[in-house]
Structures are given as structure tokens and as C-alpha cells.
Design a protein around this motif. Structure first.
Motif, PDB file in Angstrom:
ATOM      1  N   ASP A   1       0.843  -1.187   0.000  1.00  0.00           N
ATOM      2  CA  ASP A   1       0.000   0.000   0.000  1.00  0.00           C
ATOM      3  C   ASP A   1       0.884   1.244   0.000  1.00  0.00           C
ATOM      4  O   ASP A   1       1.482   1.594   1.025  1.00  0.00           O
TER       5      ASP A   1
ATOM      6  N   ASN B   1      -8.778  -0.498  -6.555  1.00  0.00           N
ATOM      7  CA  ASN B   1      -7.673  -1.415  -6.249  1.00  0.00           C
ATOM      8  C   ASN B   1      -6.642  -1.495  -7.373  1.00  0.00           C
ATOM      9  O   ASN B   1      -6.023  -2.540  -7.581  1.00  0.00           O
TER      10      ASN B   1
ATOM     11  N   ILE C   1      -2.236   0.582  -6.424  1.00  0.00           N
ATOM     12  CA  ILE C   1      -2.094   0.782  -4.978  1.00  0.00           C
ATOM     13  C   ILE C   1      -0.656   0.600  -4.488  1.00  0.00           C
ATOM     14  O   ILE C   1      -0.330   1.007  -3.371  1.00  0.00           O
ATOM     15  N   ASN C   2       0.211  -0.005  -5.319  1.00  0.00           N
ATOM     16  CA  ASN C   2       1.625  -0.119  -4.932  1.00  0.00           C
ATOM     17  C   ASN C   2       2.502   0.803  -5.784  1.00  0.00           C
ATOM     18  O   ASN C   2       3.715   0.608  -5.882  1.00  0.00           O
TER      19      ASN C   2
END
Length: 386
Positions: free
Chosen positions: A321, A353, A356-357
Motif C-alpha cells: 500500500d 484497487n 495501490i503499490n
């Protein structure tokens, strides 16, 4: 309204700053390049006795000089095909208001400038996203993917060229493909071209306004914010050869009265900036980009898309995250009293989603600070508990 991923973490930054930390702001596209002196002097040396309204469409002298600037860049626009706006943001809101009704849809390649979500929400418009991939530097997705989403509610395809947050510069062929699709389905192409000058590695920017057959279907958004490092001026424009579009945009322009007077004076003067200014600025950004990309590639498990324009870079981190990581950087981490602020990239997507990284880094700070920021990021990824 969605929060801005660029600004939503500012409370964390303020607390960190008050605690004595030095923060390097990589989250926002605020260049440290000096504004052209000719623009600042035009305001300083002005002898206005009354700070009055300007015409709703902007000063005639400014519109004429804008037209000449565009023609110099092979974009044939007459002054009556341009409306001055309070930043590119207002131009986008005007465009949404002119071509959509509540419930209509706009297709956007994602990731995209986060405020497009906000403008769409404010206009009651649904964003339909077509995902581009980090693996190919966020190039234009296949046209077939756009066509799958087109339906009776589709009013436009919105692109940012060069891209924010990706730095991708669309090729002439990609623009032509979009033009063919727009004509086939009788929809608009809305092009945010505020980073036009910032094209690297010998590449040339190709404007949607250069596609002659698209004259009735093309809308261009522009701004002085990045071009002249004048983010606080809040001067942009909306341009189109579609007379009905400009007529309706004028209704919005009249409703908000006028764009700011002093800022127009500065923006008009900025058009006299020597080409050497841009040569130096572009050379500086290329060096910063190369420094950033090389440094990021040296960090284990970090993936980076190589930008061809603008001054942003989208980066994939080995974290679950990136927003949690960005908060941790500000609230709990430092290297010799210093830390960095980045923009979590999930806010640049409309698909849940997704991203998210990832983070967006704006390489708007000098090379020495970028090197320091890379060092901090590398150590932080080693120390991050998650």
C-alpha cells in the motif's frame, strides 16, 4: 468529491515540518525553475490605477499573442477560437459543462491526472477507464479497448499529452488513431496539452489541433502554469474550431465574470520569453529525469516507466500500500532529519484497487535533491516494516 492524492497527505507533512524534519516535496508539480523575468516585471512595473474586470473571454491583446504562439507551433488557431480561463482546471470544467449532461460518460486512459475524477464528479459525468501499462511506459492502449466502451452516453475521450502522471508522449500515429475513432463515433477528443514544451529525446509534440479532419471534434486545454513556471498565475485557455463549443463555453466564462487581470498581464508578457529559456529548462529536466530513472532502477524490486515528456514519473514499489508507505515516510521516518513526500498513485486511477503499490514522483527539484531523495527512498524501503 474525491480527495487529491497530490495534496491529501499535506496534514502529515505539516506535522513533520513542525517537528523539525526537512521535507523534499516530490508529490506536486511545482517547478523550482524561475519564472521568466519579463512576466514578473510586467506586473511589477504596471501603472494601473484601477484593477478592473477583463473581458470574459480574456484580453484581446493576449488572445492575439496566444494565436501567434500557437501558429508558431503549427497549431492554426484564430483569437476567436480561444477563451482565456482561470487555469487549465477551469478550462476542463468548461469543456465538461459544454459537451456532457449528468449521466454521460468520458473515456480516459489511466492512470490520469487525478483531478479529472474531480471535474467529472462535479459535472455528474462517469469516467470509463482504459488501463495503460507500466511495462510499455503507459503507451496508448489498443484502440479496440476504447471502442468496447463507446455507447450512446459516450461524449468524449480525454487524454493528457504529454501525460501526467506518466510522462508518456503520444506519437502522431496514436493521435491519428484516436482521431479516426472520434470521427467514426461522432465524439470529441479532449486533449490536455499543458506540458507541450516538455518533449525529450528528440521527440516532437503532436497536437490534436493539428489533425485537420478533426476540427469540429477537437478541444484543447492549455495553461501557463508549467510552461513558464507560473503555477500561481492561474491562467489557462480552452480552444476549439467548433464554433458552437466556443459559444457555449462563453456562457460559462460570462457566469464567472472574468479571468484575473494581473495574471493575464504576466501571461501575455511571458509569451515574449526567448526560446533559449525553454532550451535550458528542457535540458535541465532531461538531466533530472535521467538522474531519477537511473537511481530508481538501482533500487531492488522497484519498477519505473521512462517518461518522454512532462516532469513526472510513475514508479512501482515493493510495498502493498503506497499510501500507507507515504504516510509512514512523513510521520515516522527520516534520514539525518530529512524525508520525502510522494503522491500515492491509486488516486490517479478510477478503477478500484489499481495502482495501490505505485507512486508518482515529480522531478521538479534540482539534481542534488533528487539524488538525496533516491537515497532516502532506498533506505526507507529497506526499513519499512510493511
Amino acid at each position: 468529491m474525491p480527495e487529491s492524492p497530490i495534496r491529501k497527505l499535506m496534514p502529515y507533512a505539516e506535522i513533520a515540518k513542525k517537528s523539525g524534519k526537512t521535507i523534499h516535496y516530490l508529490n506536486i508539480g511545482q517547478p523550482d525553475i524561475e519564472t521568466p523575468k519579463v512576466a514578473l516585471d510586467a506586473v511589477k512595473n504596471n501603472d494601473l490605477s484601477i484593477l478592473s474586470y477583463s473581458p470574459s473571454q480574456g484580453f484581446e491583446t493576449y488572445l492575439e499573442k496566444l494565436s501567434a504562439y500557437y501558429k508558431k507551433n503549427q497549431i492554426p488557431l484564430h483569437p476567436d477560437e480561444i477563451l482565456v480561463t482561470t487555469g487549465g482546471s477551469e478550462a476542463l470544467l468548461f469543456a465538461m459543462g459544454c459537451i456532457t449532461d449528468p449521466g454521460d460518460e468520458v473515456i480516459i486512459p489511466e492512470p490520469f491526472y487525478a483531478n479529472y475524477n474531480g471535474f467529472a464528479t462535479a459535472s455528474g459525468v462517469r469516467v470509463r477507464a482504459v488501463e495503460s501499462k507500466l511495462e510499455n511506459n503507459f503507451a496508448l492502449p489498443p484502440i479496440a479497448e476504447f471502442e468496447k466502451l463507446i455507447n450512446p452516453n459516450t461524449k468524449a475521450i480525454l487524454i493528457c499529452n504529454p501525460g501526467n502522471p506518466t510522462g508518456y508522449l503520444y506519437t502522431k500515429d496514436e493521435i491519428e488513431q484516436l482521431a479516426d475513432l472520434a470521427l467514426k463515433h461522432d465524439i470529441f477528443i479532449l486533449a490536455d496539452e499543458v506540458y507541450r514544451e516538455f518533449a525529450y529525446d528528440g521527440a516532437k509534440h503532436y497536437s490534436i489541433m493539428q489533425v485537420e479532419r478533426l476540427a469540429e471534434h477537437a478541444i484543447m486545454i492549455d495553461s501557463v502554469s508549467k510552461r513558464y513556471s507560473m503555477c500561481g498565475a492561474r491562467i489557462g485557455c480552452i480552444a476549439s474550431k467548433n464554433k458552437e463549443l466556443i459559444t457555449n463555453a462563453m456562457k460559462f466564462a460570462q457566469a464567472r465574470l472574468s479571468p484575473p487581470t494581473f495574471a493575464q498581464i504576466a501571461a501575455e508578457a511571458a509569451l515574449d520569453t526567448d526560446d533559449a529559456y525553454f532550451n535550458e529548462v528542457i535540458s535541465e529536466y532531461v538531466e533530472r529525469r535521467n538522474t531519477l530513472v537511473e537511481g530508481l532502477k538501482s533500487i531492488k524490486d522497484v519498477k519505473v516507466a521512462v517518461p518522454k515528456g512532462a516532469f513526472y514519473c510513475t514508479v512501482e514499489l515493493p510495498v502493498e500500500d503506497s499510501e500507507d508507505f507515504a504516510k509512514w515516510l512523513l510521520s515516522e521516518y527520516e534520514v539525518n532529519g530529512e524525508t520525502i513526500m510522494v503522491a500515492p498513485a491509486a488516486g490517479f486511477y478510477s478503477t478500484p484497487n489499481t495502482g495501490i503499490n505505485q507512486i508518482r514522483i515529480a522531478y521538479v527539484l534540482e539534481k542534488e535533491i533528487i539524488l538525496k531523495a533516491i537515497h532516502i527512498l532506498k533506505l526507507a524501503l529497506q526499513d519499512y516494516p510493511n
